[in-house]
Design an enzyme around this catalytic site. Sequence first.
Site, PDB file in Angstrom:
ATOM      1  N   HIS A 101     -37.339  80.862 -57.960  1.00 53.03           N
ATOM      2  CA  HIS A 101     -38.494  81.736 -58.165  1.00 53.03           C
ATOM      3  C   HIS A 101     -39.558  80.985 -58.965  1.00 53.03           C
ATOM      4  O   HIS A 101     -39.243  80.233 -59.892  1.00 53.03           O
ATOM      5  CB  HIS A 101     -38.087  82.996 -58.914  1.00 53.03           C
ATOM      6  CG  HIS A 101     -36.891  83.674 -58.319  1.00 53.03           C
ATOM      7  ND1 HIS A 101     -36.904  84.252 -57.072  1.00 53.03           N
ATOM      8  CD2 HIS A 101     -35.630  83.834 -58.792  1.00 53.03           C
ATOM      9  CE1 HIS A 101     -35.718  84.756 -56.804  1.00 53.03           C
ATOM     10  NE2 HIS A 101     -34.920  84.512 -57.835  1.00 53.03           N
ATOM     11  N   GLU A 118     -34.646  85.973 -64.549  1.00 52.19           N
ATOM     12  CA  GLU A 118     -33.623  86.989 -64.336  1.00 52.19           C
ATOM     13  C   GLU A 118     -32.330  86.636 -65.069  1.00 52.19           C
ATOM     14  O   GLU A 118     -32.146  85.505 -65.522  1.00 52.19           O
ATOM     15  CB  GLU A 118     -33.341  87.165 -62.837  1.00 52.19           C
ATOM     16  CG  GLU A 118     -32.853  85.909 -62.149  1.00 52.19           C
ATOM     17  CD  GLU A 118     -32.819  86.046 -60.627  1.00 52.19           C
ATOM     18  OE1 GLU A 118     -32.844  87.177 -60.112  1.00 52.19           O
ATOM     19  OE2 GLU A 118     -32.766  85.009 -59.946  1.00 52.19           O
ATOM     20  N   HIS A 176     -30.711  78.290 -57.255  1.00 57.71           N
ATOM     21  CA  HIS A 176     -29.513  79.099 -57.489  1.00 57.71           C
ATOM     22  C   HIS A 176     -29.118  79.872 -56.236  1.00 57.71           C
ATOM     23  O   HIS A 176     -29.917  80.031 -55.307  1.00 57.71           O
ATOM     24  CB  HIS A 176     -29.738  80.076 -58.649  1.00 57.71           C
ATOM     25  CG  HIS A 176     -30.831  81.072 -58.391  1.00 57.71           C
ATOM     26  ND1 HIS A 176     -32.151  80.824 -58.697  1.00 57.71           N
ATOM     27  CD2 HIS A 176     -30.823  82.323 -57.853  1.00 57.71           C
ATOM     28  CE1 HIS A 176     -32.888  81.855 -58.379  1.00 57.71           C
ATOM     29  NE2 HIS A 176     -32.100  82.795 -57.854  1.00 57.71           N
ATOM     30  N   ARG A 196     -36.937  80.685 -50.531  1.00 57.94           N
ATOM     31  CA  ARG A 196     -35.647  80.371 -49.909  1.00 57.94           C
ATOM     32  C   ARG A 196     -35.710  78.956 -49.352  1.00 57.94           C
ATOM     33  O   ARG A 196     -36.600  78.629 -48.579  1.00 57.94           O
ATOM     34  CB  ARG A 196     -35.361  81.384 -48.788  1.00 57.94           C
ATOM     35  CG  ARG A 196     -33.995  81.288 -48.155  1.00 57.94           C
ATOM     36  CD  ARG A 196     -33.845  82.263 -46.989  1.00 57.94           C
ATOM     37  NE  ARG A 196     -34.074  83.639 -47.387  1.00 57.94           N
ATOM     38  CZ  ARG A 196     -34.994  84.440 -46.840  1.00 57.94           C
ATOM     39  NH1 ARG A 196     -35.775  84.002 -45.885  1.00 57.94           N
ATOM     40  NH2 ARG A 196     -35.121  85.680 -47.269  1.00 57.94           N
TER      41      ARG A 196
END
Length: 320
Positions: A101, A118, A176, A196
Amino acid sequence: MYPLKFKPILKERLWGGTKLKDVLGKPIDSDITGESWELSGVQGDISEVANGPLEGISLKELIVDHGEKLLGKSVVERFGTEFPILIKFIDAKQDLSIQLHPNDDLAKERHNSFGKTEMWYIMDADPGAKLIVGFNKNVEKEEYIHSLEKGTLLELMNYEEISEGDTFFINTGKIHAIGAGTLLAEIQQTSDITYRVYDFDRKDKNGNLRELHTSLAVDAIDYELKDDFKVAYANKKDVVNTMVDCPYFKTNFLDLDGDLYQDISKRDSFTIYMCVGGEATISNDWGSAAIKRGETILIPACSSNVNINTHGAKLLEVTI
C-alpha cells in the site's frame, strides 16, 4: 450516544472461505466470503447502526449530526467528517495476492486518498499457515523487477509462521500477503488503495487474470530488509496491554477473566472494541451492548467511562 454496533458489510473474494460464517457466526450464504467490514467510512461501503434507537442510521450521518461527541474534538480537527480507520475480520481460505500500500503522500498525489498503514491480530490459523511480510534480504529495484519478469518473486519473500495471538504491524511500502488458513482481525487507515504485484496466476470466475499494478508499485515499495513487523506485547490478565501506538491508531489488548472499569473522560477519541475471544457486555454513560467473538462495538468520544462485564473475553481496544 450509547455503545453502537454496526451491520457487517460482507465481501466475497476469490480467496475467501467459510470461517466468517462457521467460526464467527456472520450471516453468510456464500462459501467464498473473505471479509467482514465491521466499521467503515469508505465511500460506497458506509456502515449502518444495527442496535438501539439509531438503528439504520449511517456512520456518515452520525458524524455529520454528532461530530465531536462521536469522534472527539482532536479527531474532527484532523479528519473532518471522514471516519479515519477501517475495521475488518478476514478469512483467507487461499493465499491472498502479494501486495503493498502507498504512503499518505503518494496516495494523495495519485488517488486523492489516505495511505494504508494496517495491523493484523491472528484469531485462528490452520497448521502450517504463514504470512508473507517483507523481503528476506535487501533488494535492489532492478532485482525486484527482474524477479517479476522471471517469475521468481517468491524466492525473495520472507515467510512468517503464525499462531493465535500473533500480531503484525504492516507499514506502508511493505510487501505482504495473508496466507491460506488464516483468520484475523485487521485495523487500518481508511483506504482501499492496494497495489497487487503477484497473484499466483489465478483466474477469477470468468476465467480472467486479476489486474496487477506493477508500474504503480515500483516506486512505492520499501526494498530494505527490516525486522519491524512482529509486535511484541505484554499479555497480562485484566489490565490494558499496549500493542501498537502509531500516528493513525492505537491498539491495546485486553485479556479479561473478570470485569474492568475505565475512566475515559480525558480520552479525546472514540473507542472501538473488537472481540477476538469470549464474550462481554460493554456499558457507557447511556447504555450497554453485548459483544461476542467476531463482533465490534463503538463507544462515542463523549463517554466519561466504559465498564466491561465478563467472565472471559479477549478484546482489541482501538482509539485515535
